[in-house]
Scaffold this motif. Structure first.
Motif, PDB file in Angstrom:
ATOM      1  N   ALA A 148      -1.525  -8.213  -8.927  1.00 50.59           N
ATOM      2  CA  ALA A 148      -3.144  -8.532  -8.953  1.00 50.59           C
ATOM      3  C   ALA A 148      -4.176  -7.704  -8.856  1.00 50.59           C
ATOM      4  O   ALA A 148      -5.145  -7.583  -8.981  1.00 50.59           O
ATOM      5  CB  ALA A 148      -2.549  -9.812  -7.963  1.00 50.59           C
ATOM      6  N   ARG A 149      -3.475  -6.758  -7.481  1.00 50.53           N
ATOM      7  CA  ARG A 149      -4.427  -5.981  -6.680  1.00 50.53           C
ATOM      8  C   ARG A 149      -4.634  -4.285  -7.855  1.00 50.53           C
ATOM      9  O   ARG A 149      -5.798  -3.830  -7.554  1.00 50.53           O
ATOM     10  CB  ARG A 149      -3.596  -5.337  -5.731  1.00 50.53           C
ATOM     11  N   TRP A 150      -3.157  -4.345  -8.338  1.00 54.89           N
ATOM     12  CA  TRP A 150      -3.803  -3.181  -8.784  1.00 54.89           C
ATOM     13  C   TRP A 150      -2.938  -3.517 -10.828  1.00 54.89           C
ATOM     14  O   TRP A 150      -2.114  -3.179 -11.267  1.00 54.89           O
ATOM     15  CB  TRP A 150      -2.392  -2.044  -8.970  1.00 54.89           C
ATOM     16  N   PRO A 151      -3.389  -3.983 -11.291  1.00 56.67           N
ATOM     17  CA  PRO A 151      -4.009  -4.506 -13.300  1.00 56.67           C
ATOM     18  C   PRO A 151      -3.063  -3.988 -13.481  1.00 56.67           C
ATOM     19  O   PRO A 151      -2.066  -4.300 -14.141  1.00 56.67           O
ATOM     20  CB  PRO A 151      -4.760  -5.125 -13.627  1.00 56.67           C
ATOM     21  N   SER A 152      -3.738  -2.433 -13.270  1.00 58.86           N
ATOM     22  CA  SER A 152      -2.570  -1.118 -14.293  1.00 58.86           C
ATOM     23  C   SER A 152      -1.810  -0.668 -14.472  1.00 58.86           C
ATOM     24  O   SER A 152      -1.165   0.430 -15.301  1.00 58.86           O
ATOM     25  CB  SER A 152      -4.086  -0.112 -14.634  1.00 58.86           C
ATOM     26  N   VAL A 153      -0.968  -0.673 -12.791  1.00 62.03           N
ATOM     27  CA  VAL A 153       0.627  -0.414 -13.085  1.00 62.03           C
ATOM     28  C   VAL A 153       1.533  -1.096 -13.583  1.00 62.03           C
ATOM     29  O   VAL A 153       1.632  -2.367 -13.935  1.00 62.03           O
ATOM     30  CB  VAL A 153       0.739  -0.851 -10.954  1.00 62.03           C
ATOM     31  N   ARG A 154       2.269   0.129 -13.959  1.00 60.07           N
ATOM     32  CA  ARG A 154       3.646  -0.541 -15.160  1.00 60.07           C
ATOM     33  C   ARG A 154       4.857  -1.230 -14.180  1.00 60.07           C
ATOM     34  O   ARG A 154       5.341  -0.543 -13.636  1.00 60.07           O
ATOM     35  CB  ARG A 154       4.104   0.429 -15.844  1.00 60.07           C
ATOM     36  N   ILE A 155       4.159  -2.712 -13.720  1.00 62.20           N
ATOM     37  CA  ILE A 155       5.352  -3.146 -12.752  1.00 62.20           C
ATOM     38  C   ILE A 155       5.918  -4.193 -12.924  1.00 62.20           C
ATOM     39  O   ILE A 155       5.760  -4.660 -14.652  1.00 62.20           O
ATOM     40  CB  ILE A 155       4.652  -3.643 -11.306  1.00 62.20           C
ATOM     41  N   ARG A 156       7.357  -4.292 -13.206  1.00 66.64           N
ATOM     42  CA  ARG A 156       8.535  -4.805 -14.024  1.00 66.64           C
ATOM     43  C   ARG A 156       9.743  -5.770 -12.950  1.00 66.64           C
ATOM     44  O   ARG A 156      10.061  -5.184 -12.119  1.00 66.64           O
ATOM     45  CB  ARG A 156       9.251  -4.192 -14.636  1.00 66.64           C
ATOM     46  N   LYS A 157      10.033  -7.120 -12.977  1.00 64.27           N
ATOM     47  CA  LYS A 157      11.143  -7.383 -12.490  1.00 64.27           C
ATOM     48  C   LYS A 157      12.537  -7.018 -12.722  1.00 64.27           C
ATOM     49  O   LYS A 157      12.850  -6.611 -13.628  1.00 64.27           O
ATOM     50  CB  LYS A 157      10.559  -8.915 -12.605  1.00 64.27           C
ATOM     51  N   LEU A 158      13.286  -6.427 -11.552  1.00 68.17           N
ATOM     52  CA  LEU A 158      14.051  -6.132 -11.613  1.00 68.17           C
ATOM     53  C   LEU A 158      15.384  -7.794 -12.778  1.00 68.17           C
ATOM     54  O   LEU A 158      15.175  -8.219 -11.750  1.00 68.17           O
ATOM     55  CB  LEU A 158      15.090  -5.878  -9.757  1.00 68.17           C
ATOM     56  N   ASN A 206       0.728  -1.821  -0.085  1.00 69.45           N
ATOM     57  CA  ASN A 206       0.397  -0.121   0.212  1.00 69.45           C
ATOM     58  C   ASN A 206       0.811   1.180  -0.311  1.00 69.45           C
ATOM     59  O   ASN A 206       0.637   2.493  -0.949  1.00 69.45           O
ATOM     60  CB  ASN A 206      -0.606   0.295   1.751  1.00 69.45           C
ATOM     61  N   ARG A 207       1.759   1.431   1.071  1.00 69.65           N
ATOM     62  CA  ARG A 207       2.876   2.306   0.953  1.00 69.65           C
ATOM     63  C   ARG A 207       3.549   2.384  -1.073  1.00 69.65           C
ATOM     64  O   ARG A 207       3.335   4.043  -1.294  1.00 69.65           O
ATOM     65  CB  ARG A 207       4.004   2.332   2.050  1.00 69.65           C
ATOM     66  N   GLY A 208       3.504   1.355  -0.992  1.00 64.88           N
ATOM     67  CA  GLY A 208       4.478   1.848  -2.821  1.00 64.88           C
ATOM     68  C   GLY A 208       3.275   2.448  -3.916  1.00 64.88           C
ATOM     69  O   GLY A 208       3.954   2.962  -4.515  1.00 64.88           O
ATOM     70  N   TYR A 209       2.489   1.859  -3.217  1.00 68.09           N
ATOM     71  CA  TYR A 209       0.892   2.404  -4.038  1.00 68.09           C
ATOM     72  C   TYR A 209       1.402   3.694  -4.200  1.00 68.09           C
ATOM     73  O   TYR A 209       1.038   4.285  -5.168  1.00 68.09           O
ATOM     74  CB  TYR A 209      -0.107   1.661  -4.392  1.00 68.09           C
ATOM     75  N   GLU A 210       1.279   4.290  -2.813  1.00 60.48           N
ATOM     76  CA  GLU A 210       0.664   5.275  -2.671  1.00 60.48           C
ATOM     77  C   GLU A 210       1.545   6.548  -3.319  1.00 60.48           C
ATOM     78  O   GLU A 210       1.483   7.920  -3.206  1.00 60.48           O
ATOM     79  CB  GLU A 210       0.732   5.968  -1.064  1.00 60.48           C
ATOM     80  N   VAL A 211       3.117   5.524  -3.017  1.00 63.90           N
ATOM     81  CA  VAL A 211       4.297   6.765  -3.790  1.00 63.90           C
ATOM     82  C   VAL A 211       4.282   6.597  -5.254  1.00 63.90           C
ATOM     83  O   VAL A 211       4.281   7.911  -5.852  1.00 63.90           O
ATOM     84  CB  VAL A 211       5.333   6.262  -3.782  1.00 63.90           C
ATOM     85  N   TYR A 212       3.861   5.975  -5.976  1.00 69.30           N
ATOM     86  CA  TYR A 212       3.534   5.335  -7.247  1.00 69.30           C
ATOM     87  C   TYR A 212       2.043   6.208  -8.048  1.00 69.30           C
ATOM     88  O   TYR A 212       2.497   7.040  -9.035  1.00 69.30           O
ATOM     89  CB  TYR A 212       3.051   3.862  -7.430  1.00 69.30           C
ATOM     90  N   GLN A 213       1.286   6.141  -7.507  1.00 70.03           N
ATOM     91  CA  GLN A 213       0.134   7.277  -7.451  1.00 70.03           C
ATOM     92  C   GLN A 213       0.698   8.330  -7.633  1.00 70.03           C
ATOM     93  O   GLN A 213      -0.020   9.305  -8.415  1.00 70.03           O
ATOM     94  CB  GLN A 213      -1.447   6.993  -6.255  1.00 70.03           C
ATOM     95  N   ARG A 214       1.405   9.054  -6.709  1.00 68.06           N
ATOM     96  CA  ARG A 214       1.647  10.599  -6.473  1.00 68.06           C
ATOM     97  C   ARG A 214       2.673  11.501  -7.508  1.00 68.06           C
ATOM     98  O   ARG A 214       2.225  12.057  -8.312  1.00 68.06           O
ATOM     99  CB  ARG A 214       2.357  10.509  -4.941  1.00 68.06           C
ATOM    100  N   TYR A 250       5.828  -9.853  -3.400  1.00 69.72           N
ATOM    101  CA  TYR A 250       5.723  -8.189  -3.855  1.00 69.72           C
ATOM    102  C   TYR A 250       5.173  -8.108  -4.900  1.00 69.72           C
ATOM    103  O   TYR A 250       4.334  -7.199  -5.460  1.00 69.72           O
ATOM    104  CB  TYR A 250       6.674  -7.446  -3.629  1.00 69.72           C
ATOM    105  N   PHE A 251       5.768  -8.526  -6.179  1.00 73.55           N
ATOM    106  CA  PHE A 251       5.292  -8.398  -7.796  1.00 73.55           C
ATOM    107  C   PHE A 251       4.182  -8.649  -8.019  1.00 73.55           C
ATOM    108  O   PHE A 251       3.086  -8.038  -8.096  1.00 73.55           O
ATOM    109  CB  PHE A 251       6.675  -9.152  -7.912  1.00 73.55           C
ATOM    110  N   TYR A 252       3.772  -9.979  -7.350  1.00 73.46           N
ATOM    111  CA  TYR A 252       2.284 -10.808  -8.355  1.00 73.46           C
ATOM    112  C   TYR A 252       0.993  -9.995  -6.711  1.00 73.46           C
ATOM    113  O   TYR A 252       0.349  -9.862  -7.656  1.00 73.46           O
ATOM    114  CB  TYR A 252       2.505 -11.865  -7.386  1.00 73.46           C
ATOM    115  N   GLY A 253       1.613  -9.775  -5.972  1.00 75.68           N
ATOM    116  CA  GLY A 253       0.362  -9.415  -5.486  1.00 75.68           C
ATOM    117  C   GLY A 253      -0.060  -7.648  -5.267  1.00 75.68           C
ATOM    118  O   GLY A 253      -1.162  -7.684  -6.111  1.00 75.68           O
ATOM    119  N   ILE A 254       0.982  -7.178  -5.949  1.00 81.48           N
ATOM    120  CA  ILE A 254       0.342  -5.649  -6.513  1.00 81.48           C
ATOM    121  C   ILE A 254       0.164  -5.497  -7.673  1.00 81.48           C
ATOM    122  O   ILE A 254      -0.859  -4.928  -8.238  1.00 81.48           O
ATOM    123  CB  ILE A 254       1.815  -5.123  -6.631  1.00 81.48           C
TER     124      ILE A 254
END
Length: 288
Positions: free
Chosen positions: A160-170, A129-137, A154-158
């Motif tokens: 699944a919860r926010w499918p539109s987030v531009r997330i990738r693995k390092l 949740n904290r990371g998503y707040e930073v992402y939204q800001r 964390y990766f799969y949880g994010i």
């Protein structure tokens, strides 16, 4: 909290560690020179629609042109999350940093601005949740997460919860120890290209000042991953480019103010104010 933050800023990380945390840093025990970090502050200016637009103000020395304003929404931004699952440290936190890149000017390379440096000790749900707040800001181009072992939660949880987030693995880096990766980012600092907010970036400055003997390196490690995912700006701005951008922004702000005062139309001609201004500008050479 504000008073404590001000004391930290005024006293500096070394004195704070000695006086308030009872953890003195021995002279010569640290590797990085914190005085090489540069500072920035936030600023606002009205855009063409009269709305406040967020800028960073890079505090540069006069021989480099002095303070430089640059809009946050024009920066190439990336977010890196370093999940706090280290079994070696009871102090490990989940860190989120957002880096923004400002195109170089006058022949200089791009600058690196630490827009966010957030670290919290929390369970995976709260940390996401904290990371998503930073992402939204800051709406970064990419949100990258270190993924190995339990970090996959964390990766799969994010995702699944926010499918539109531009997330990738390092990419996994098993060949270099964490401290070596952190040391590789110091040349950017030594070149005078890394800007950190004095108060909002305090935790990053604290870790930086104490390395390699500080209690945590969460934010440093996240920052060390940033060059693997950021997109360097390809444009190098000249002083003339900067001046033209300033002129365009000032012109848009004036037109927005005129529209706000007259509700968009000239009281005599009933023309829309921007078109009237453009028409008068076209006639100016003939009048002169």
């Amino acid at each position: 909290e504000e008073e404590i933050a001000q004391i930290r800023t005024d006293d500096g990380p070394e004195f704070w560690a000695l006086q308030y945390e009872n953890e003195p840093l021995a002279q010569g025990a640290v590797e990085f020179d914190a005085s090489r970090l540069r500072s920035f502050r936030w600023g606002y200016r009205a855009d063409a629609h009269g709305k406040d637009r967020l800028y960073v103000i890079l505090e540069r020395p006069q021989h480099e042109g002095g303070d430089r304003w640059y809009p946050v929404d024009q920066m190439n931004r990336c977010q890196v999350m370093d999940a706090g699952l280290s079994p070696e440290s009871a102090d490990a936190r989940t860190a989120n940093i957002v880096v923004g890149l400002v195109p170089g000017d006058a022949g200089r390379p791009f600058d690196i601005v630490m827009l966010a440096a957030d670290a919290v000790k929390a369970d995976p749900h709260a940390a996401m949740n904290r990371g998503y707040e930073v992402y939204q800001r800051f709406d970064p181009m990419v949100w990258a997460i270190e993924v190995f072992g339990g970090h996959e939660v964390y990766f799969y949880g994010i995702a699944a919860r926010w499918p539109s987030v531009r997330i990738r693995k390092l990419k996994k880096d098993t060949h270099r120890p964490k401290d070596a990766r952190i040391r590789e980012m110091y040349p950017f600092v030594d070149q005078g290209r890394v800007y950190v907010h004095r108060t909002e970036g305090y935790e990053f400055i604290r870790e930086f000042s104490a390395f390699p003997h500080g209690r945590t390196v969460d934010l440093l490690d996240a920052f060390a991953w940033a060059p693997t995912v950021w997109c360097p700006p390809t444009v190098v701005l000249t002083p003339e480019d900067e001046w033209q951008r300033w002129q365009a922004e000032a012109r848009e702000a004036r037109l927005a103010a005129m529209e706000a005062r007259s509700e968009g139309r000239d009281p005599i001609t009933n023309y829309l104010v921007p078109w009237l201004a453009v028409g008068l500008a076209m006639l100016q050479p003939f009048v002169a």
